[in-house]
Write a protein that holds these residues in place. Structure first.
Motif, PDB file in Angstrom:
ATOM      1  N   ALA A 137       0.839  -1.211   0.000  1.00 53.99           N
ATOM      2  CA  ALA A 137       0.000   0.000   0.000  1.00 53.99           C
ATOM      3  C   ALA A 137       0.869   1.254   0.000  1.00 53.99           C
ATOM      4  CB  ALA A 137      -0.924  -0.003   1.211  1.00 53.99           C
ATOM      5  N   SER A 195       0.907   4.083  -2.859  1.00 53.06           N
ATOM      6  CA  SER A 195       0.708   5.507  -2.566  1.00 53.06           C
ATOM      7  C   SER A 195       1.854   6.337  -3.128  1.00 53.06           C
ATOM      8  CB  SER A 195       0.634   5.723  -1.051  1.00 53.06           C
ATOM      9  OG  SER A 195      -0.499   5.071  -0.534  1.00 53.06           O
ATOM     10  N   ASP A 232       1.443   6.666  -6.635  1.00 58.42           N
ATOM     11  CA  ASP A 232       0.110   7.162  -6.961  1.00 58.42           C
ATOM     12  C   ASP A 232      -0.632   6.174  -7.876  1.00 58.42           C
ATOM     13  OD1 ASP A 232      -1.846   8.951  -6.501  1.00 58.42           O
ATOM     14  OD2 ASP A 232      -1.316  10.315  -8.141  1.00 58.42           O
ATOM     15  N   ARG A 288      -3.483   4.124  -8.237  1.00 58.42           N
ATOM     16  CA  ARG A 288      -4.816   3.956  -7.680  1.00 58.42           C
ATOM     17  C   ARG A 288      -5.401   2.562  -7.969  1.00 58.42           C
ATOM     18  NH1 ARG A 288      -8.677   7.616  -5.621  1.00 58.42           N
ATOM     19  NH2 ARG A 288     -10.706   6.636  -5.799  1.00 58.42           N
ATOM     20  N   LEU A 291      -4.166   0.198  -5.422  1.00 57.20           N
ATOM     21  CA  LEU A 291      -4.850   0.398  -4.135  1.00 57.20           C
ATOM     22  C   LEU A 291      -6.239  -0.236  -4.173  1.00 57.20           C
ATOM     23  CD1 LEU A 291      -3.975   4.091  -3.119  1.00 57.20           C
ATOM     24  CD2 LEU A 291      -3.328   2.018  -1.885  1.00 57.20           C
ATOM     25  N   SER A 344      -6.365   0.162   5.400  1.00 57.17           N
ATOM     26  CA  SER A 344      -5.531   1.328   5.122  1.00 57.17           C
ATOM     27  C   SER A 344      -5.673   1.772   3.663  1.00 57.17           C
ATOM     28  CB  SER A 344      -4.078   0.980   5.456  1.00 57.17           C
ATOM     29  OG  SER A 344      -3.238   2.015   5.070  1.00 57.17           O
ATOM     30  N   ALA A 345      -5.784   0.795   2.748  1.00 53.33           N
ATOM     31  CA  ALA A 345      -5.972   1.127   1.325  1.00 53.33           C
ATOM     32  C   ALA A 345      -7.349   1.750   1.108  1.00 53.33           C
ATOM     33  CB  ALA A 345      -5.807  -0.126   0.470  1.00 53.33           C
ATOM     34  N   LYS A 378      -7.319   5.351   2.183  1.00 54.65           N
ATOM     35  CA  LYS A 378      -6.632   6.156   1.160  1.00 54.65           C
ATOM     36  C   LYS A 378      -7.583   6.472   0.002  1.00 54.65           C
ATOM     37  CE  LYS A 378      -2.595   7.777  -0.190  1.00 54.65           C
ATOM     38  NZ  LYS A 378      -1.816   8.737   0.599  1.00 54.65           N
ATOM     39  N   LYS A 421     -13.925   4.568   3.913  1.00 53.34           N
ATOM     40  CA  LYS A 421     -13.662   4.160   5.290  1.00 53.34           C
ATOM     41  C   LYS A 421     -14.782   3.334   5.922  1.00 53.34           C
ATOM     42  CE  LYS A 421     -15.173   8.511   7.466  1.00 53.34           C
ATOM     43  NZ  LYS A 421     -16.336   8.144   8.254  1.00 53.34           N
TER      44      LYS A 421
END
Ligand SMILES: [Zn+2]
Length: 202
Positions: free
Chosen positions: A56, A60, A63, A65, A68, A77-78, A81, A85
């Motif tokens: 992860a 990040s 970048d 995506r 992720l 956590s991914a 990001k 959530k």
């Protein structure tokens, strides 16, 4: 065979981990178990979580995506990001949730209940894997391609064993246990096997 040679045969660990994560949501334990032979003194869940964390962070930093997104179903956590959530972890496609911390506690409780009322000194935990889980494990080995894995049942025996030992206070004996508790995943039951020698001695 040295770890270095294994590594050359198998490519980069993180590349292997990426390939495995792309196969579908995978819990920390099942991912870590694919690399169980490479770092001692850790649980597979700790190994898996460490690998997801590095992946992860790399995504990040670059970048990336889409990467992720691949990690998100099984790594909070991914999801954070990506602004997701409120989503829970997806069910692991390998163990189907059987090796989650809650299930390990439940298996240890089930095994302790089966043992209640018996007098014995030493014990051992064994696992009868269901056909579906055995198939999932084979597919993961074939498609994921890690050469550092340990069998699912080894992890289950060890993790339930640790918890069962804490509950019962009994010693484990790999060679001549008085009692063997078989975790039957097909039936969801803990079955006892009593050593015949031990029975004669009672
Ligand atoms: Zn799993």
């Amino acid at each position: 065979m040295s770890e270095e040679i294994l590594e050359n045969q198998n490519g980069d660990i993180l590349e292997t981990a990426k390939r495995i994560v792309r196969l579908g949501p995978i819990c920390d334990s099942c991912l870590g178990r694919q690399f169980a032979m490479l770092a001692t003194g850790l649980t597979n869940a700790e190994r898996g979580r460490s690998i997801k964390t590095v992946l992860a962070m790399q995504a990040s930093a670059e970048d990336d995506r889409s990467w992720l997104e691949d990690l998100a179903p099984s790594f909070r956590s991914a999801r954070l990001k990506l602004g997701r959530k409120d989503e829970p972890d997806a069910r692991c496609t390998v163990c189907l949730g059987e090796i989650s911390p809650e299930m390990l506690d439940a298996w240890a409780e089930r095994a302790a209940s089966a043992l209640a009322g018996w007098e014995y000194s030493t014990l051992l935990v064994g696992t009868k894997v269901s056909g579906l889980l055995a198939e999932n494990e084979e597919l993961l080995l074939a498609d994921g391609g890690s050469r550092h894995a340990e069998p699912f049942k080894s992890e289950l025996n060890r993790e339930v064993g640790k918890r069962l030992s804490a509950i019962t206070g009994k010693e484990f004996d790999l060679k001549n246990p008085d009692m063997v508790v078989h975790l039957n995943l097909e039936k969801g039951e803990a079955e006892l096997q009593v050593a015949s020698l031990f029975l004669r001695g009672r």
